[in-house]
Design a protein around this motif. Structure first.
Motif, PDB file in Angstrom:
ATOM      1  N   ASP A   1     -12.083  34.085   9.596  1.00 48.63           N
ATOM      2  CA  ASP A   1     -13.100  34.937  10.228  1.00 48.63           C
ATOM      3  C   ASP A   1     -14.364  34.176  10.613  1.00 48.63           C
ATOM      4  O   ASP A   1     -15.326  34.790  11.116  1.00 48.63           O
ATOM      5  CB  ASP A   1     -13.481  36.080   9.278  1.00 48.63           C
ATOM      6  N   LEU A   2     -14.367  32.858  10.393  1.00 43.12           N
ATOM      7  CA  LEU A   2     -15.587  32.080  10.675  1.00 43.12           C
ATOM      8  C   LEU A   2     -15.760  31.882  12.185  1.00 43.12           C
ATOM      9  O   LEU A   2     -14.894  31.320  12.845  1.00 43.12           O
ATOM     10  CB  LEU A   2     -15.505  30.718   9.977  1.00 43.12           C
ATOM     11  N   VAL A   3     -16.885  32.346  12.695  1.00 45.67           N
ATOM     12  CA  VAL A   3     -17.256  32.142  14.103  1.00 45.67           C
ATOM     13  C   VAL A   3     -18.647  31.518  14.143  1.00 45.67           C
ATOM     14  O   VAL A   3     -19.583  32.066  13.556  1.00 45.67           O
ATOM     15  CB  VAL A   3     -17.247  33.464  14.900  1.00 45.67           C
ATOM     16  N   ILE A   4     -18.764  30.393  14.806  1.00 40.74           N
ATOM     17  CA  ILE A   4     -20.051  29.698  14.895  1.00 40.74           C
ATOM     18  C   ILE A   4     -20.427  29.526  16.374  1.00 40.74           C
ATOM     19  O   ILE A   4     -19.627  29.809  17.265  1.00 40.74           O
ATOM     20  CB  ILE A   4     -20.006  28.321  14.194  1.00 40.74           C
ATOM     21  N   GLU A   5     -21.621  29.039  16.583  1.00 44.34           N
ATOM     22  CA  GLU A   5     -22.078  28.755  17.946  1.00 44.34           C
ATOM     23  C   GLU A   5     -21.960  27.249  18.182  1.00 44.34           C
ATOM     24  O   GLU A   5     -22.612  26.463  17.513  1.00 44.34           O
ATOM     25  CB  GLU A   5     -23.538  29.210  18.126  1.00 44.34           C
ATOM     26  N   ALA A   6     -21.100  26.857  19.134  1.00 43.38           N
ATOM     27  CA  ALA A   6     -20.855  25.424  19.349  1.00 43.38           C
ATOM     28  C   ALA A   6     -20.285  25.202  20.743  1.00 43.38           C
ATOM     29  O   ALA A   6     -19.892  26.152  21.438  1.00 43.38           O
ATOM     30  CB  ALA A   6     -19.905  24.874  18.292  1.00 43.38           C
ATOM     31  N   ASP A   7     -20.237  23.923  21.135  1.00 40.21           N
ATOM     32  CA  ASP A   7     -19.599  23.538  22.390  1.00 40.21           C
ATOM     33  C   ASP A   7     -18.111  23.343  22.098  1.00 40.21           C
ATOM     34  O   ASP A   7     -17.718  22.409  21.382  1.00 40.21           O
ATOM     35  CB  ASP A   7     -20.230  22.252  22.923  1.00 40.21           C
ATOM     36  N   LYS A   8     -17.302  24.209  22.676  1.00 37.62           N
ATOM     37  CA  LYS A   8     -15.869  24.231  22.356  1.00 37.62           C
ATOM     38  C   LYS A   8     -15.190  22.900  22.681  1.00 37.62           C
ATOM     39  O   LYS A   8     -14.462  22.337  21.848  1.00 37.62           O
ATOM     40  CB  LYS A   8     -15.209  25.365  23.118  1.00 37.62           C
ATOM     41  N   ASN A   9     -15.383  22.377  23.854  1.00 39.25           N
ATOM     42  CA  ASN A   9     -14.696  21.163  24.284  1.00 39.25           C
ATOM     43  C   ASN A   9     -15.065  19.969  23.417  1.00 39.25           C
ATOM     44  O   ASN A   9     -14.202  19.174  23.015  1.00 39.25           O
ATOM     45  CB  ASN A   9     -15.013  20.859  25.748  1.00 39.25           C
ATOM     46  N   LEU A  10     -16.384  19.822  23.140  1.00 42.51           N
ATOM     47  CA  LEU A  10     -16.817  18.668  22.350  1.00 42.51           C
ATOM     48  C   LEU A  10     -16.331  18.758  20.905  1.00 42.51           C
ATOM     49  O   LEU A  10     -15.874  17.758  20.328  1.00 42.51           O
ATOM     50  CB  LEU A  10     -18.346  18.546  22.399  1.00 42.51           C
ATOM     51  N   LEU A  11     -16.448  19.937  20.302  1.00 40.77           N
ATOM     52  CA  LEU A  11     -16.022  20.060  18.902  1.00 40.77           C
ATOM     53  C   LEU A  11     -14.508  19.904  18.789  1.00 40.77           C
ATOM     54  O   LEU A  11     -14.007  19.304  17.812  1.00 40.77           O
ATOM     55  CB  LEU A  11     -16.475  21.412  18.344  1.00 40.77           C
ATOM     56  N   ASN A  12     -13.757  20.405  19.759  1.00 42.88           N
ATOM     57  CA  ASN A  12     -12.307  20.189  19.746  1.00 42.88           C
ATOM     58  C   ASN A  12     -11.980  18.709  19.898  1.00 42.88           C
ATOM     59  O   ASN A  12     -10.993  18.220  19.335  1.00 42.88           O
ATOM     60  CB  ASN A  12     -11.633  20.988  20.869  1.00 42.88           C
TER      61      ASN A  12
ATOM     62  N   ILE B   1     -13.146  12.429   5.685  1.00 42.82           N
ATOM     63  CA  ILE B   1     -14.258  12.394   6.651  1.00 42.82           C
ATOM     64  C   ILE B   1     -14.947  13.745   6.623  1.00 42.82           C
ATOM     65  O   ILE B   1     -14.292  14.788   6.803  1.00 42.82           O
ATOM     66  CB  ILE B   1     -13.768  12.075   8.068  1.00 42.82           C
ATOM     67  N   THR B   2     -16.247  13.729   6.377  1.00 41.97           N
ATOM     68  CA  THR B   2     -17.043  14.950   6.295  1.00 41.97           C
ATOM     69  C   THR B   2     -18.132  14.905   7.362  1.00 41.97           C
ATOM     70  O   THR B   2     -18.825  13.890   7.505  1.00 41.97           O
ATOM     71  CB  THR B   2     -17.701  15.083   4.901  1.00 41.97           C
ATOM     72  N   PHE B   3     -18.266  15.996   8.095  1.00 41.47           N
ATOM     73  CA  PHE B   3     -19.372  16.055   9.057  1.00 41.47           C
ATOM     74  C   PHE B   3     -20.002  17.444   9.030  1.00 41.47           C
ATOM     75  O   PHE B   3     -19.330  18.450   8.805  1.00 41.47           O
ATOM     76  CB  PHE B   3     -18.899  15.704  10.479  1.00 41.47           C
ATOM     77  N   THR B   4     -21.319  17.449   9.242  1.00 43.80           N
ATOM     78  CA  THR B   4     -22.084  18.703   9.247  1.00 43.80           C
ATOM     79  C   THR B   4     -22.763  18.853  10.613  1.00 43.80           C
ATOM     80  O   THR B   4     -23.206  17.865  11.209  1.00 43.80           O
ATOM     81  CB  THR B   4     -23.156  18.717   8.151  1.00 43.80           C
ATOM     82  N   ILE B   5     -22.833  20.095  11.052  1.00 47.49           N
ATOM     83  CA  ILE B   5     -23.565  20.370  12.308  1.00 47.49           C
ATOM     84  C   ILE B   5     -24.447  21.602  12.085  1.00 47.49           C
ATOM     85  O   ILE B   5     -23.986  22.600  11.525  1.00 47.49           O
ATOM     86  CB  ILE B   5     -22.614  20.606  13.508  1.00 47.49           C
ATOM     87  N   PRO B   6     -25.714  21.511  12.470  1.00 49.23           N
ATOM     88  CA  PRO B   6     -26.577  22.698  12.375  1.00 49.23           C
ATOM     89  C   PRO B   6     -26.206  23.692  13.465  1.00 49.23           C
ATOM     90  O   PRO B   6     -26.122  23.350  14.642  1.00 49.23           O
ATOM     91  CB  PRO B   6     -27.981  22.124  12.602  1.00 49.23           C
ATOM     92  N   THR B   7     -25.951  24.936  13.081  1.00 52.29           N
ATOM     93  CA  THR B   7     -25.528  25.937  14.053  1.00 52.29           C
ATOM     94  C   THR B   7     -25.733  27.327  13.491  1.00 52.29           C
ATOM     95  O   THR B   7     -26.033  27.491  12.291  1.00 52.29           O
ATOM     96  CB  THR B   7     -24.042  25.732  14.421  1.00 52.29           C
ATOM     97  N   LYS B   8     -25.581  28.311  14.354  1.00 51.71           N
ATOM     98  CA  LYS B   8     -25.652  29.708  13.922  1.00 51.71           C
ATOM     99  C   LYS B   8     -24.265  30.188  13.539  1.00 51.71           C
ATOM    100  O   LYS B   8     -23.295  29.917  14.240  1.00 51.71           O
ATOM    101  CB  LYS B   8     -26.193  30.592  15.049  1.00 51.71           C
ATOM    102  N   ILE B   9     -24.189  30.910  12.434  1.00 50.86           N
ATOM    103  CA  ILE B   9     -22.927  31.542  12.034  1.00 50.86           C
ATOM    104  C   ILE B   9     -22.967  32.967  12.544  1.00 50.86           C
ATOM    105  O   ILE B   9     -23.825  33.759  12.161  1.00 50.86           O
ATOM    106  CB  ILE B   9     -22.745  31.484  10.499  1.00 50.86           C
ATOM    107  N   LEU B  10     -22.036  33.282  13.430  1.00 44.73           N
ATOM    108  CA  LEU B  10     -22.052  34.593  14.096  1.00 44.73           C
ATOM    109  C   LEU B  10     -21.238  35.628  13.321  1.00 44.73           C
ATOM    110  O   LEU B  10     -20.457  35.313  12.436  1.00 44.73           O
ATOM    111  CB  LEU B  10     -21.506  34.448  15.516  1.00 44.73           C
TER     112      LEU B  10
END
Length: 535
Positions: free
Chosen positions: A417-428, A526-535
């Motif tokens: 159910d996790l939905v965030i705000e991100a650039d789909k192409n780049l994150l994929n 490999i761990t990465f964090t991105i600041p974003t809104k959780i919708l």
């Protein structure tokens, strides 16, 4: 004959006119009764004769009056002359403002006119034989005063003064100057009444101009109006005295002094405001120059960085495409030379190798272009709702062939159910590169897990594999494009060495962070964090 002023005569050639103010001391020798007999001749002036009433007074009072009159005359001369000289210097230093020049000429004209009024200094100093020339100078200072005043008014209020009245007054002034210079006093004094009437009309027009300037709230109009009204009243008084209509006395010196002082205040304010605006303009210009300098410096830095990126891109392309292209050329050369001796299976094997090498080259070009766009700032983030679980599943499906070949088990533990705000192409693209590496370096029947943790200001993803791990010597430069850290996979899969640098640039564009923990022969996390809104 007790006292003579000029010389009387029965004709123009016999008499000598005079404007002197003679004085006569009367003592007891004249007796108790005084009988005055005046002999007057006039062939030079239409209204000649006694110009002032005979003043009988105590000698001490008379002398004090003369001293006061002379002192006032010299005071007005000195003040107006210095005003004129001061504004003439201002005009020489700043020729763009004509008001200083017009005011300077008007002041100088007024200062010289004080020698002909009041104590009539020039008439007193020079012999009466020069009366004709002095009188012409007297009239000339009077005639030119109105045109220069109108020009001064135009320089202060250009929008209120019309050209036609200025031309009429200027033309009339020139005509009367010529009449005074070229004709006898008896003739031009008959016509001077016409010019005096024109001056009255000019004064009325000046009042009209000043009223318009007041209504338009022009700068300095209030000071100019008050000083001008006072001067106009004094001017009309002196004109009526000169026409012998009234005998109130001449007050031009006082009127002019007060008027010129008020105009000096007005011009001083005008120049100070101009200087203030110039200072503000200079400050604004300095600020704009600094801003433009900063912009140019930033543009220079961007240009230099772009040039460096171009050089790096060309270097990477030329270096990394050299081997795959050489490999394709080598394969095609073998096919060309030995195609008749090869079996169909061998031919197919060579063609498959050429195809694989070409695909790797195409992938390499795409990766290099993505890196270049990210670092040059041309890649704008398109932030949209991103369903993390389903998007990760799509990436996994794209790698299905490689996963099935090694029989790897992949566990997608991301919240469905996790939905965030991100650039789909780049994150994929990030997941594609990281999962490709995990599959590449996993052993047969290995395991890969994908997890996600919600943070206060974003999310944290982790991808864990249990494969061959990364050589510790490669970790310090793992994200550098210039230093290639590529190695073959567990099934001999080749790589470009640019996947992790691309991932790093994408994460950086998200203002996020990435971390690698790896142990040789035990696996990599490999761990990465991105600041974003959780919708």
């Amino acid at each position: 004959m007790v006292k003579e002023n000029g010389r009387i005569g029965k004709s123009r050639t016999e008499m000598v006119p005079s404007y002197k103010h003679p004085s006569l001391i009367l003592d007891n020798s004249f007796g108790d009764e005084l009988e005055l007999c005046l002999q007057i001749s006039n062939f030079y002036h239409p209204t000649g004769g006694l110009r002032k009433s005979i003043n009988l007074s105590d000698i001490q009072y008379f002398n004090e009056s003369k001293k006061n009159e002379n002192a006032i005359g010299w005071l007005v001369f000195g003040a107006t002359f210095m005003m004129g000289l001061y504004h003439l210097i201002i005009y020489i230093m700043r020729k763009s403002d004509k008001s200083a020049l017009m005011f300077s000429i008007f002041c100088l004209d007024v200062s010289f006119r004080t020698f002909f009024t009041g104590s009539v200094f020039l008439y007193e100093v020079f012999p009466d034989e020069y009366w004709v020339y002095i009188h012409k100078l007297d009239l000339l200072t009077f005639v030119i005063s109105l045109p220069f005043f109108i020009y001064f008014l135009q320089s202060i209020f250009p929008n209120e003064v019309h050209k036609i009245p200025i031309k009429i007054i200027s033309f009339a002034g020139i005509i009367f100057v010529l009449i005074v210079l070229l004709s006898y006093s008896n003739f031009y004094m008959k016509l001077i009444a016409v010019y005096q009437l024109l001056m009255v009309v000019g004064i009325i027009y000046c009042i009209y101009i000043l009223i318009r300037a007041l209504l338009q709230k022009r700068e300095g109009s209030v000071i100019f109006f008050n000083g001008s009204i006072f001067l106009f009243i004094i001017a009309i008084n002196d004109i009526l005295n000169q026409m012998l209509i009234i005998r109130t006395g001449y007050y031009a010196n006082w009127g002019l002094l007060i008027f010129l002082f008020s105009q000096t205040i007005m011009l001083s304010r005008r120049f100070s405001m101009a200087y203030y605006r110039l200072e503000e303009l200079q400050k604004s210009l300095d600020l704009k120059v600094k801003e433009r300098t900063i912009e140019l410096e930033n543009a220079k830095v961007l240009a230099e960085n772009a040039n460096k990126l171009k050089d790096k891109f060309i270097s990477l392309v030329s270096h990394d495409l050299k081997s795959p292209i050489a490999s394709v050329i080598g394969i095609l050369s073998i096919l060309k030379s030995e195609i008749n001796e090869m079996s169909n299976e061998e031919k197919l094997l060579f063609i498959q190798r050429a195809e694989m090498s070409s695909r790797n080259s195409l992938n390499l070009i795409g990766t290099l272009l993505d890196i270049n766009r990210l670092q040059s700032g041309e890649f704008e983030l398109e932030l949209l709702p991103y369903s993390a679980f389903s998007e990760v599943e799509k990436v996994i499906n794209k790698l299905w062939t490689q996963i099935q070949e090694k029989k790897i088990k992949i566990e997608n533990a991301v919240d469905k159910d996790l939905v965030i705000e991100a650039d789909k192409n780049l994150l994929n693209e990030v997941f594609m590169n990281l999962l490709t590496n995990s599959v590449k370096f996993s052993n047969k029947e290995g395991r890969i897990s994908i997890e996600c943790t919600k943070l206060m200001d974003g999310v944290e993803f982790s991808i864990q594999d249990y494969g061959t791990g990364i050589d510790p010597s490669l970790l310090p430069n793992i994200f550098e494009k210039e230093i290639r850290t590529t190695t073959l996979g567990t099934f001999g899969e080749p790589g470009t060495g640019l996947g992790l640098p691309l991932v790093y640039d994408i994460i950086t564009s998200f203002h996020g962070m990435i971390q690698i923990n790896s142990t040789k022969d035990s696996g990599t996390k490999i761990t990465f964090t991105i600041p974003t809104k959780i919708l």
